[in-house]
Design an enzyme around this catalytic site. Structure first.
Site, mmCIF file in Angstrom:
data_model
loop_
_atom_site.group_PDB
_atom_site.id
_atom_site.type_symbol
_atom_site.label_atom_id
_atom_site.label_comp_id
_atom_site.label_asym_id
_atom_site.label_seq_id
_atom_site.Cartn_x
_atom_site.Cartn_y
_atom_site.Cartn_z
ATOM 1 C CE LYS A 1 -34.348 -54.951 41.593
ATOM 2 N NZ LYS A 1 -33.598 -53.761 41.438
ATOM 3 C CG HIS B 1 -33.807 -50.875 38.876
ATOM 4 N ND1 HIS B 1 -34.981 -51.610 38.848
ATOM 5 C CD2 HIS B 1 -33.805 -50.243 40.073
ATOM 6 C CE1 HIS B 1 -35.655 -51.425 39.967
ATOM 7 N NE2 HIS B 1 -34.971 -50.598 40.724
ATOM 8 C CG ASP C 1 -57.313 -64.414 31.438
ATOM 9 O OD1 ASP C 1 -57.966 -63.820 32.323
ATOM 10 O OD2 ASP C 1 -57.515 -64.255 30.220
ATOM 11 C CG HIS D 1 -38.227 -54.569 46.389
ATOM 12 N ND1 HIS D 1 -37.180 -55.209 45.774
ATOM 13 C CD2 HIS D 1 -38.146 -53.283 45.986
ATOM 14 C CE1 HIS D 1 -36.483 -54.357 45.056
ATOM 15 N NE2 HIS D 1 -37.058 -53.175 45.153
ATOM 16 C CE LYS E 1 -39.683 -53.953 41.795
ATOM 17 N NZ LYS E 1 -38.648 -54.087 42.802
ATOM 18 C CG ASP F 1 -21.686 -73.970 38.670
ATOM 19 O OD1 ASP F 1 -20.682 -73.265 38.851
ATOM 20 O OD2 ASP F 1 -22.140 -74.745 39.541
#
Length: 550
Positions: free
Chosen positions: A447, A445, A212, A205, A207, A452
């Protein structure tokens, strides 16, 4: 692994609420499929054995070896030279730029491809064969043509219809494609879940998009029109960050270990050679995609995008902070990673124990009973916990909503504040709605979470058993009070204006409060924006013992 163990904790800090283990039952593997199959089952399996053996190691023999660009060589690239002064001025830190809207996120990837001189390392769960997916593949092809080494690592569950295109790309000099945890039977791929479920159920999952070894993009977005604000219908409000500086080397090294893992198969060992002339099809497909009326509108809007203007002018407002990368060991894809090699372990170690606040955003939030208990313990110590997830009317995965829905009452009883994002307008021109969680979209979508008012997580990790135990994940923990403050301010104002707030009445029953533009508040006593049968279906799913799969 004992599913009742409480060793796995959600990141809310120190206590990290446990998820169930998510280990697939033995009946899902090849031995289980063989048992009780009868004569027909034996014949089918005998036919499949040569294909299944491909994934038992022989297809990995003789893979090419490659590594991320060494630091000294990376520093001599155009990106390295342009960033050198800022990197020297912030030793040990990373420059972070949130990519909140889809257009900026797409533009950032295209600009990195065009800026790359030596290497592009690209890793994704889903890659669509649509406008943005096609344009990015064509840009990668062009980069390889000018001498950039391109490594493309894709999960095999998210590349529907791309086999021939990827095979044509893989055949080009300087461009190599590998598939993570591939299906030996290409069509129907679902057969893989029957013959060896326990492996096929584990997906990559992660991404990341690295140029470079000097700049990288990490976050929640896959590659496809719905993630970049270029689609009609469902759009996703999402969040990535562009990073330069110290953390980029960590991402580059992490890509290397996934690329060399026992789950990363050279595409040409799995997919048939490309049809004659297929290599010429991608430029033609890219031209057609770019000339589509929707694409023309989208690309015109990109030219005036603030990110593009600032990037071209060399004045991106980077925020320099200590940043830690957290990721799963790729052996998790085979069910072989140790507890201390999991992302959730690293999150708990870095974050410590929340003292005052936790603001959490997850499109697929499935806390489990143990998670509710641990979050409740934090709330009992005086930690304010606010959570945003998708409303049923906005979610694209009803089964996951069912896993969350069965825990809502307990969460509210524990003193946790719950918001469910309403389905938003799908006009890609409308203004930003979700603050630091992405631009306008009909489904959440992103996450992310803040602890704190000091630390922020951004990545691919959903707060559910699947992310904890089955899929591999990747993300950043960013020590930046300004970014954490953006999350808190969104929960203070913008989220309540665009979400339902959940409450319990005197009888302990749920209701939803919806603020309207005229200042009024509407109360809903059942899931708003949904019909009876959708609510009924989710209710049935919530009774099934599938939480560990979600």
């Amino acid at each position: 692994m004992n599913r009742s163990r409480r060793s796995v904790r959600l990141i809310a800090g120190g206590v990290r609420p446990p998820f169930s283990s998510g280990v697939a039952p033995a009946a899902g593997d090849m031995a289980g499929a063989h048992a009780g199959g009868g004569t027909l089952g034996h014949i089918v399996l005998l036919c499949l054995i040569p294909l299944l053996l491909m994934l038992n190691g022989c297809a990995l023999a003789g893979r090419s070896e490659s590594r991320a660009l060494p630091p000294a060589e990376a520093a001599q690239t155009r990106l390295g030279r342009e960033l050198a002064a800022q990197v020297v001025a912030h030793p040990g830190e990373s420059g972070i730029l949130p990519l909140e809207d889809g257009a900026s996120a797409f533009a950032a990837r295209m600009l990195l491809i065009r800026a790359a001189e030596k290497t592009l390392d690209v890793q994704y769960y889903i890659w669509r064969q649509d406008i943005t997916g096609t344009l990015l593949l064509e840009a990668l092809r062009e980069a390889a043509g000018r001498g950039v080494r391109v490594r493309l690592l894709l999960d095999d569950n998210g590349i529907a219809g791309l086999d021939a295109t990827l095979a044509a790309l893989d055949a080009l000099p300087g461009l190599e494609v590998r598939l993570f945890n591939p299906f030996s039977v290409r069509s129907p791929k679902a057969l893989g879940f029957v013959t060896h479920f326990s492996r096929a159920n584990r997906r990559m999952h992660n991404k990341s998009f690295t140029a470079d070894s000097q700049a990288t993009i990490v976050g929640g977005r896959n590659i496809g029109d719905e993630y970049f604000g270029a689609a009609e219908g469902v759009l996703f409000a999402d969040l990535d960050v562009l990073a330069v500086g110290a953390v980029v080397g960590e991402v580059a090294a992490d890509f290397d270990r996934y690329w060399a893992s026992a789950s990363a198969y050279p595409l040409d060992r799995i997919v048939s050679p490309p049809p004659v002339g297929e290599a010429a099809m991608l430029p033609a497909a890219a031209d057609r995609a770019a000339n589509d009326e929707r694409a023309r509108r989208y690309l015109r809007a990109l030219r005036g995008n603030d990110f593009v203007v600032d990037a071209v002018a060399g004045r991106l407002p980077l925020q320099w902070s200590p940043v830690s990368m957290v990721s799963d060991d790729p052996r998790k894809g085979l069910g072989e990673a140790a507890e201390e090699e999991l992302l959730i372990h690293g999150l708990g170690r870095i974050l410590g124990r929340p003292r005052a606040t936790v603001d959490l955003v997850s499109p697929y939030f499935v806390p489990t009973a143990a998670g509710v208990e641990a979050l409740g313990a934090l709330a009992a110590r005086g930690v304010r916990i606010r959570i945003l997830t998708n409303a049923l009317e906005a979610t694209d995965v009803a089964a996951v909503h069912a896993g969350y829905a069965r825990r809502r009452v307990a969460l509210l009883q524990a003193g946790i504040v719950l918001y469910e994002l309403r389905r938003q307008a799908t006009d890609t021109e409308v203004e930003d709605k979700a603050g630091p969680f992405g631009s306008s979209g009909s489904s959440l979508h992103a996450k992310t979470f803040a602890v704190d008012g000091k630390r922020v997580f951004v990545g691919s990790f959903n707060f559910d058993p699947r992310s904890a135990r089955l899929n591999t994940e990747l993300g950043f923990v960013i020590e930046n009070p300004a970014l954490a403050g953006e999350v808190a301010r969104a929960f203070d104002s913008r989220i309540p204006a665009n979400a339902y707030e959940l409450r319990l009445d005197e009888a302990g029953l749920l209701y939803w409060l919806e603020p309207r533009a005229d200042g009024t508040v509407v109360r809903h006593d059942s899931e708003p924006g949904t019909g009876f049968w959708r609510r009924f279906g989710v209710g049935v799913l919530s009774l099934l013992p599938i939480e560990w799969l979600l």
